[in-house]
Design an enzyme around this catalytic site. Structure first.
Site, PDB file in Angstrom:
ATOM      1  N   HIS A  38     -45.038  -0.667 -15.538  1.00  0.00           N
ATOM      2  CA  HIS A  38     -45.095  -1.717 -16.560  1.00  0.00           C
ATOM      3  C   HIS A  38     -44.919  -1.225 -17.995  1.00  0.00           C
ATOM      4  O   HIS A  38     -45.641  -1.645 -18.898  1.00  0.00           O
ATOM      5  CB  HIS A  38     -46.419  -2.481 -16.439  1.00  0.00           C
ATOM      6  CG  HIS A  38     -46.551  -3.291 -15.177  1.00  0.00           C
ATOM      7  ND1 HIS A  38     -45.481  -3.746 -14.451  1.00  0.00           N
ATOM      8  CD2 HIS A  38     -47.661  -3.738 -14.500  1.00  0.00           C
ATOM      9  CE1 HIS A  38     -45.908  -4.434 -13.405  1.00  0.00           C
ATOM     10  NE2 HIS A  38     -47.219  -4.439 -13.390  1.00  0.00           N
ATOM     11  N   HIS A  97     -46.223 -11.629 -16.420  1.00  0.00           N
ATOM     12  CA  HIS A  97     -47.201 -11.220 -15.404  1.00  0.00           C
ATOM     13  C   HIS A  97     -48.338 -12.239 -15.271  1.00  0.00           C
ATOM     14  O   HIS A  97     -49.510 -11.872 -15.193  1.00  0.00           O
ATOM     15  CB  HIS A  97     -47.739  -9.834 -15.748  1.00  0.00           C
ATOM     16  CG  HIS A  97     -48.196  -9.052 -14.561  1.00  0.00           C
ATOM     17  ND1 HIS A  97     -49.091  -9.537 -13.641  1.00  0.00           N
ATOM     18  CD2 HIS A  97     -47.851  -7.821 -14.130  1.00  0.00           C
ATOM     19  CE1 HIS A  97     -49.295  -8.616 -12.717  1.00  0.00           C
ATOM     20  NE2 HIS A  97     -48.543  -7.568 -12.984  1.00  0.00           N
ATOM     21  N   GLU A  99     -43.446 -12.441 -10.053  1.00  0.00           N
ATOM     22  CA  GLU A  99     -42.833 -11.788 -11.213  1.00  0.00           C
ATOM     23  C   GLU A  99     -41.333 -11.642 -10.997  1.00  0.00           C
ATOM     24  O   GLU A  99     -40.906 -10.893 -10.125  1.00  0.00           O
ATOM     25  CB  GLU A  99     -43.466 -10.407 -11.408  1.00  0.00           C
ATOM     26  CG  GLU A  99     -44.969 -10.424 -11.587  1.00  0.00           C
ATOM     27  CD  GLU A  99     -45.621  -9.119 -11.131  1.00  0.00           C
ATOM     28  OE1 GLU A  99     -45.267  -8.053 -11.648  1.00  0.00           O
ATOM     29  OE2 GLU A  99     -46.479  -9.161 -10.230  1.00  0.00           O
TER      30      GLU A  99
HETATM   31  C1  BGC Z   1     -47.918  -4.602  -9.423  1.00  0.00           C
HETATM   32  C2  BGC Z   1     -49.232  -4.232  -8.799  1.00  0.00           C
HETATM   33  C3  BGC Z   1     -50.230  -3.908  -9.877  1.00  0.00           C
HETATM   34  C4  BGC Z   1     -50.335  -5.116 -10.778  1.00  0.00           C
HETATM   35  C5  BGC Z   1     -51.273  -4.919 -11.941  1.00  0.00           C
HETATM   36  C6  BGC Z   1     -48.140  -5.793 -10.278  1.00  0.00           C
HETATM   37  O1  BGC Z   1     -46.938  -6.150 -10.897  1.00  0.00           O
HETATM   38  O2  BGC Z   1     -46.919  -4.855  -8.465  1.00  0.00           O
HETATM   39  O3  BGC Z   1     -49.074  -3.115  -7.947  1.00  0.00           O
HETATM   40  O4  BGC Z   1     -51.496  -3.583  -9.330  1.00  0.00           O
HETATM   41  O5  BGC Z   1     -49.072  -5.445 -11.277  1.00  0.00           O
HETATM   42  O6  BGC Z   1     -50.981  -3.773 -12.601  1.00  0.00           O
END
Ligand code: BGC
Length: 348
Positions: free
Chosen positions: A106, A180, A313
């Site tokens: 991310h 998200h 997402e």
């Molecule tokens: C990911 C997860 C992660 C979450 C929070 C999601 O986009 O796929 O693996 O735990 O984000 O970070």
């Protein structure tokens, strides 16, 4: 349609606002310029009772808490994982932050979710809308290129929350933006009985560190199959290895539609409240994350439980920069990044 704005706080001498977009059918969307984050969607059930279907935080202080799981934020430059935090662009290898086991997740340590964006009220496709912009400088989080990013949120009278993303670079780079949001069509409690349909025959399987192996698997005859609507909880506890790796669903589905064209991705139905959510996107993939790690995190009304929300997402596939067979995530000075994703809230 009405837009309101109030001061929510101040970070590093930049004002943080809470905006509200309200349509005439009783849906109200709240968004802040901290992380260009979707804070709330207040929407009626089939009896007219309003609930907030976005799980997350009520205050700016809440969003500033360390390790909150990216509630509602815009993620960038690269949403999801890049294996070992390494990628090669135009022959140069870049070392990105390793912030999730041995991988990059991310956008790194200070991703787009932790920035105060510039904000403006604009007219977009004939509706009042909110436009958020910022510059991610060359070398930020070690990604190459000055990247100008713009995200526009607009709400229709019909309950469509539309998110248009644009990014412009002056050097070849990789871009994978997403929102998200954590949804719960009941407002709170478990989402396991909410029924999910995903318009995908295939997904990208992961290894035990949640990085795609590079293979593409058919969902047929597996718990990964959401081509017909089924409760999120129906197969989640099966001993299928992919589900054990992620403690539930946390997988990239390959949406069955032409590449880069806006198309139907998913529909979720809560038979109890009658609330529904439909998703449309231009992106090739959607990460369905069943919120497997949120237990004990402080939400809006107390501590959350695992599967107390779900995320859908829109994205390029995870680890695309290291997978030649995945659709490219490269953005060049000649070709801007564009994405449109629509979440439509309704009742039946
Ligand atoms: C990911 C997860 C992660 C979450 C929070 C999601 O986009 O796929 O693996 O735990 O984000 O970070």
């Amino acid at each position: 349609m009405k837009i309101e704005q109030k001061i929510w706080g101040n970070i590093d001498n930049k004002d943080v606002y809470l905006f509200s977009l309200k349509n005439q059918n009783g849906t109200e969307v709240k968004i802040t310029n901290y992380g260009a984050t979707l804070v709330s969607v207040l929407t009626p059930d089939n009896q007219g009772n309003i609930a907030d279907v976005i799980v997350g935080k009520n205050s700016l202080e809440g969003f500033l808490e360390k390790d909150q799981p990216y509630f509602g934020a815009v993620i960038g430059r690269y949403a999801n994982r890049i294996a070992n935090g390494q990628c090669t662009i135009d022959g140069t290898t870049y070392d990105l932050a390793v912030n999730n086991g041995s991988n990059h997740l991310h956008g790194g340590i200070k991703g787009f979710d932790k920035k105060v964006w510039d904000s403006e009220t604009i007219q977009y496709k004939g509706r009042p809308a909110l436009s958020f912009s910022m510059l991610s400088p060359d070398g930020e989080e070690n990604y190459p290129g000055n990247l100008k990013v713009n995200v526009v949120y607009s709400l229709s009278e019909g309950g469509e929350l539309r998110i248009d993303y644009k990014a412009k670079t002056d050097k070849t780079t990789i871009v994978n933006l997403t929102n998200h949001a954590y949804f719960n069509l009941k407002g709170e409690g478990s989402t396991l009985s909410q029924e999910m349909l995903i318009n995908a025959k295939e997904f990208t399987p992961i290894n035990k560190d949640s990085v795609p192996t590079g293979e593409i698997w058919n969902v047929e005859n597996s718990p990964m199959d959401f081509r017909s609507s089924k409760p999120i909880g129906q197969d989640i506890k099966s001993s299928y290895e992919q589900l054990l790796f992620a403690k539930g669903y946390d997988h990239n589905y390959i949406i069955d539609k032409p590449l880069n064209k806006l198309g139907f991705a998913a529909k979720v139905v809560d038979t109890e409240s009658g609330r529904t959510l439909e998703m449309y996107t231009t992106e090739p993939g959607v990460q369905f994350y069943s919120a497997n790690w949120i237990e004990g995190v402080e939400g809006k009304n107390g501590k959350l439980e695992n599967q107390g929300a779900f995320c859908l997402e829109a994205q390029k596939y995870p680890d695309t920069p290291n997978k030649e067979n995945f659709p490219s995530a490269l953005v060049t000075p000649e070709k801007d990044y564009v994405q449109t994703t629509i979440y439509k809230f309704d009742v039946f």
